[in-house]
Enzyme design. Structure first.
Site, PDB file in Angstrom:
ATOM      1  N   HIS A   1      46.473  36.767  42.239  1.00  0.00           N
ATOM      2  CA  HIS A   1      46.661  36.710  43.147  1.00  0.00           C
ATOM      3  C   HIS A   1      48.165  36.481  42.688  1.00  0.00           C
ATOM      4  O   HIS A   1      48.563  36.350  42.090  1.00  0.00           O
ATOM      5  CB  HIS A   1      45.860  36.215  43.899  1.00  0.00           C
ATOM      6  CG  HIS A   1      44.706  37.235  44.352  1.00  0.00           C
ATOM      7  ND1 HIS A   1      44.775  38.130  44.842  1.00  0.00           N
ATOM      8  CD2 HIS A   1      43.855  36.973  43.644  1.00  0.00           C
ATOM      9  CE1 HIS A   1      43.665  38.792  44.459  1.00  0.00           C
ATOM     10  NE2 HIS A   1      42.340  38.135  43.848  1.00  0.00           N
TER      11      HIS A   1
ATOM     12  N   GLU B   1      34.786  37.041  37.019  1.00  0.00           N
ATOM     13  CA  GLU B   1      35.194  37.024  38.693  1.00  0.00           C
ATOM     14  C   GLU B   1      34.624  35.520  38.126  1.00  0.00           C
ATOM     15  O   GLU B   1      32.967  35.369  38.031  1.00  0.00           O
ATOM     16  CB  GLU B   1      34.136  37.417  39.449  1.00  0.00           C
ATOM     17  CG  GLU B   1      34.524  39.131  39.463  1.00  0.00           C
ATOM     18  CD  GLU B   1      36.342  38.980  40.416  1.00  0.00           C
ATOM     19  OE1 GLU B   1      36.152  37.969  41.395  1.00  0.00           O
ATOM     20  OE2 GLU B   1      36.452  39.989  41.729  1.00  0.00           O
TER      21      GLU B   1
END
Length: 263
Positions: free
Chosen positions: A57, A227
């Site tokens: 991101h 993650e």
């Protein structure tokens, strides 16, 4: 004041963290005592290796919805150029988390001799798109690509997992086996160095295979996603919001990359 339990750290992780401290001295981080190791024990173990770090991101994505929603081709379909990511209940955003872990990890790897390329230079920009991020790793001829993320699953789930590329015939055939080797090394080191469990809500033994991620489908270099925890889970969120624990995460990732690249 929180008291953090002492978590066993592998010799590899000790070497990585000691290298990050200049190869000498003793440092205590989140209950982990790091003892000094001599330069002969691998502080330049990654000389000549190229590592691409992809912090997920970006800080400016939310203010540019049209730009990041533009669809791009990921071979198995079309997906948005990028997304805003998730955040903790207290508002700590994924993009800031991934950037901070990457900026801590970069000098650790450089201290072992690696050349490190980041897919974005800061946490204030927009994108780049997922296809461009993959292209950065390909152009750099990376020996390993690590995409750093945080999950936003149901609050009841906790733990971390590593995402491996699934086979997209004719496109990523050559990277499937080395990427799995990379993923297992990262998984093992992250578990050993942080004490975090494998994700309780998906995957198997901390591993998941996917063919819907552009960064993996489009890569021609060994690549995995991690993650690092579930930001919606209070326990994981507390760890991920703690700068000292992010340092510990970075050291664990450095240990995994070293294990894969140097053996």
């Amino acid at each position: 004041m929180r008291v953090h339990p002492v978590v066993p750290v592998t010799l590899t992780a000790l070497a990585v963290l000691s290298a990050a401290c200049g190869g000498g001295g003793v440092r205590a981080t989140q209950g982990v005592v790091v003892t000094s190791l001599s330069p002969s024990q691998g502080t330049r173990a990654l000389a000549g290796k190229i590592v691409v770090l992809d912090p997920g991101h970006n800080g400016g994505n939310a203010s540019h919805p049209k730009e990041i929603s533009r669809p791009v081709d990921i071979i198995t379909g079309r997906k948005p150029c990028n997304t805003t990511g998730t955040r903790t209940a207290a508002g700590y955003p994924e993009h800031a988390f991934t950037w901070d872990v990457a900026r801590r990890l970069k000098p650790m790897l450089e201290g072992m001799g690696a050349k490190v390329v980041l897919t974005r230079p800061d946490d204030t920009g927009v994108g780049p798109c997922v296809d461009v991020r993959a292209a950065i790793g390909n152009k750099a001829r990376a020996d390993a690509v690590l995409s750093i993320h945080a999950d936003g699953a149901a609050p009841s789930g906790h733990g971390f997992h590593v995402i491996l590329p699934g086979l997209v015939p004719g496109h990523n055939d050559a990277i499937i086996k080395p990427s799995r080797k990379l993923g297992v090394a990262v998984r093992n080191a992250f578990r050993d160095g942080t004490g975090m469990p494998y994700a309780t809500y998906l995957g198997e033994q901390g591993l998941q295979t996917r063919t819907d991620l552009g960064g993996l489908n489009l890569s021609t270099r060994p690549a995995v996603f991690i993650e690092c925890g579930n930001m919606a889970n209070p326990g994981d969120a507390a760890k991920m919001s703690d700068g000292e624990f992010r340092e510990r995460m970075a050291g664990s990732l450095a240990a995994g990359l070293k294990q894969y690249l140097a053996g």
